[in-house]
Every structure is written in structure tokens, then in C-alpha cells.
Design a protein around this motif. Structure first.
Motif, PDB file in Angstrom:
ATOM      1  N   PRO A 129      -6.848  -6.325   6.329  1.00 55.08           N
ATOM      2  CA  PRO A 129      -5.739  -7.024   5.633  1.00 55.08           C
ATOM      3  C   PRO A 129      -4.591  -6.529   6.529  1.00 55.08           C
ATOM      4  N   ARG A 130      -3.622  -7.338   6.257  1.00 49.77           N
ATOM      5  CA  ARG A 130      -2.206  -6.968   6.422  1.00 49.77           C
ATOM      6  C   ARG A 130      -1.782  -5.778   5.621  1.00 49.77           C
ATOM      7  N   VAL A 131      -1.389  -4.617   5.942  1.00 49.29           N
ATOM      8  CA  VAL A 131      -1.301  -3.642   5.174  1.00 49.29           C
ATOM      9  C   VAL A 131       0.455  -3.342   5.224  1.00 49.29           C
TER      10      VAL A 131
ATOM     11  N   SER B  95      -4.494   2.732  -4.547  1.00 47.72           N
ATOM     12  CA  SER B  95      -4.138   1.975  -3.345  1.00 47.72           C
ATOM     13  C   SER B  95      -5.341   2.107  -2.132  1.00 47.72           C
ATOM     14  N   ARG B  96      -5.634   3.354  -2.142  1.00 49.46           N
ATOM     15  CA  ARG B  96      -6.655   3.797  -0.923  1.00 49.46           C
ATOM     16  C   ARG B  96      -7.837   3.077  -1.441  1.00 49.46           C
ATOM     17  N   GLY B  97      -8.358   3.132  -2.714  1.00 44.66           N
ATOM     18  CA  GLY B  97      -9.589   2.591  -3.089  1.00 44.66           C
ATOM     19  C   GLY B  97      -9.558   0.981  -3.070  1.00 44.66           C
ATOM     20  N   ALA B  98      -8.550   0.144  -3.313  1.00 50.27           N
ATOM     21  CA  ALA B  98      -8.479  -1.222  -3.120  1.00 50.27           C
ATOM     22  C   ALA B  98      -8.521  -1.583  -1.739  1.00 50.27           C
ATOM     23  N   LEU B  99      -7.861  -0.878  -0.833  1.00 43.23           N
ATOM     24  CA  LEU B  99      -8.147  -1.275   0.649  1.00 43.23           C
ATOM     25  C   LEU B  99      -9.406  -0.731   1.107  1.00 43.23           C
ATOM     26  N   ALA B 100     -10.171   0.138   0.617  1.00 44.07           N
ATOM     27  CA  ALA B 100     -11.394   0.448   1.125  1.00 44.07           C
ATOM     28  C   ALA B 100     -12.257  -1.008   0.508  1.00 44.07           C
TER      29      ALA B 100
ATOM     30  N   ASN C  90       4.729  -0.252  -9.009  1.00 42.32           N
ATOM     31  CA  ASN C  90       3.390   0.301  -9.355  1.00 42.32           C
ATOM     32  C   ASN C  90       2.432  -0.289  -8.334  1.00 42.32           C
ATOM     33  N   ARG C  91       1.335   0.238  -8.005  1.00 50.28           N
ATOM     34  CA  ARG C  91       0.542  -0.336  -6.703  1.00 50.28           C
ATOM     35  C   ARG C  91      -0.978   0.055  -7.014  1.00 50.28           C
ATOM     36  N   PRO C  92      -1.687  -0.805  -6.116  1.00 56.13           N
ATOM     37  CA  PRO C  92      -1.371  -1.708  -4.988  1.00 56.13           C
ATOM     38  C   PRO C  92      -1.148  -3.180  -5.422  1.00 56.13           C
ATOM     39  N   PHE C  93      -0.194  -3.832  -4.934  1.00 54.76           N
ATOM     40  CA  PHE C  93      -0.462  -5.392  -5.211  1.00 54.76           C
ATOM     41  C   PHE C  93      -1.221  -5.821  -4.056  1.00 54.76           C
TER      42      PHE C  93
ATOM     43  N   HIS D 113       0.857  -1.294  -0.112  1.00 53.12           N
ATOM     44  CA  HIS D 113      -0.129  -0.164  -0.139  1.00 53.12           C
ATOM     45  C   HIS D 113       0.998   1.336   0.063  1.00 53.12           C
ATOM     46  N   ASN D 114       0.260   2.423  -0.786  1.00 53.15           N
ATOM     47  CA  ASN D 114       0.729   3.513  -0.714  1.00 53.15           C
ATOM     48  C   ASN D 114      -0.456   4.471  -0.275  1.00 53.15           C
TER      49      ASN D 114
END
Length: 118
Positions: free
Chosen positions: A31-33, A17-22, A93-96, A10-11
Motif C-alpha cells: 500500500p501507499r503508507v 496500525s501495524r496489524g492492519a498494515l501486516a 484514531n488510526r488506521p484509516f 499509519h502510525n
């Protein structure tokens, strides 16, 4: 408490990245971030993420970062691209996202839905 089954590289400054985390959190998963800019992956981990996602180093490197041009990476080999990403994690590139169902580079963030546990 069990270990998270989902990991996001994450970045927080990146909207994808924020969208995927959300989306992961909206699915009820914490998740483990891994802030990969502060804790970059080692070579084996980075190569494993790229391979597991079915991508190449060229498909994963951020070509619009100034350091990409400064390093003259346009014609670089895969090994040189990996070296550059390890030395300058901003180039990754992110997020993986890694789950038991697979690994994806979640651009756009909705790609994460392909691998979220049911």
C-alpha cells in the motif's frame, strides 16, 4: 509500475496500525503508507475519510490523549473536533485504510479484510 490501490494512514507506534498494515501486505498488496503524524491530512481529506467510513468526528477522535482533556473537547462540536484533529494529528484514531472497495477505520485491524481487493 502502477500506483497502489490501497492507502493506509499509519502510525508505526500503534499496534492496530501495524496489524492492519501486516494484513494488507499478507494479501500481497504494497500500500501507499502515509505517516499521518508527519504528513497530516488537510481538512477536506480528513472530513472525506470520516464521511467515507460512515463515522462522525466524535467516533474518530482519540479521547484518551492528554491533549483531548487539555482542550476541553468533551462537549465540542464536530467542527471543533475536526479543528483539534488538524491541529493535533495524534488525536486522529488510526488506521484509516482506503481501497477501491471502501474506507474503514481498522480497529481492530481485521476490519481491513472487509475492503481488501480480491
Amino acid at each position: 509500475m502502477t500506483e497502489p490501490t490501497v492507502t493506509i494512514y499509519h502510525n508505526a507506534r500503534c499496534s492496530n496500525s501495524r496489524g492492519a498494515l501486516a494484513l494488507i501486505q499478507a494479501a500481497g498488496i504494497e500500500p501507499r503508507v502515509i505517516d499521518y503524524l508527519k504528513t497530516p491530512p488537510d481538512r477536506a481529506t480528513l472530513e472525506g475519510l470520516i464521511r467515507a467510513a460512515g463515522l462522525t468526528p466524535r467516533e474518530v477522535i482519540r479521547t484518551k490523549e492528554a491533549v483531548y482533556a487539555e482542550l476541553g473537547l468533551d462537549g465540542a462540536t464536530d467542527a471543533a473536533l475536526i479543528d483539534a484533529m488538524l491541529a493535533h494529528p495524534l488525536l486522529i484514531n488510526r488506521p484509516f485504510v482506503v481501497t477501491p472497495s471502501g474506507t474503514r477505520l481498522c480497529r481492530p485491524p481485521e476490519v481491513v479484510r472487509e475492503i481488501l481487493p480480491a
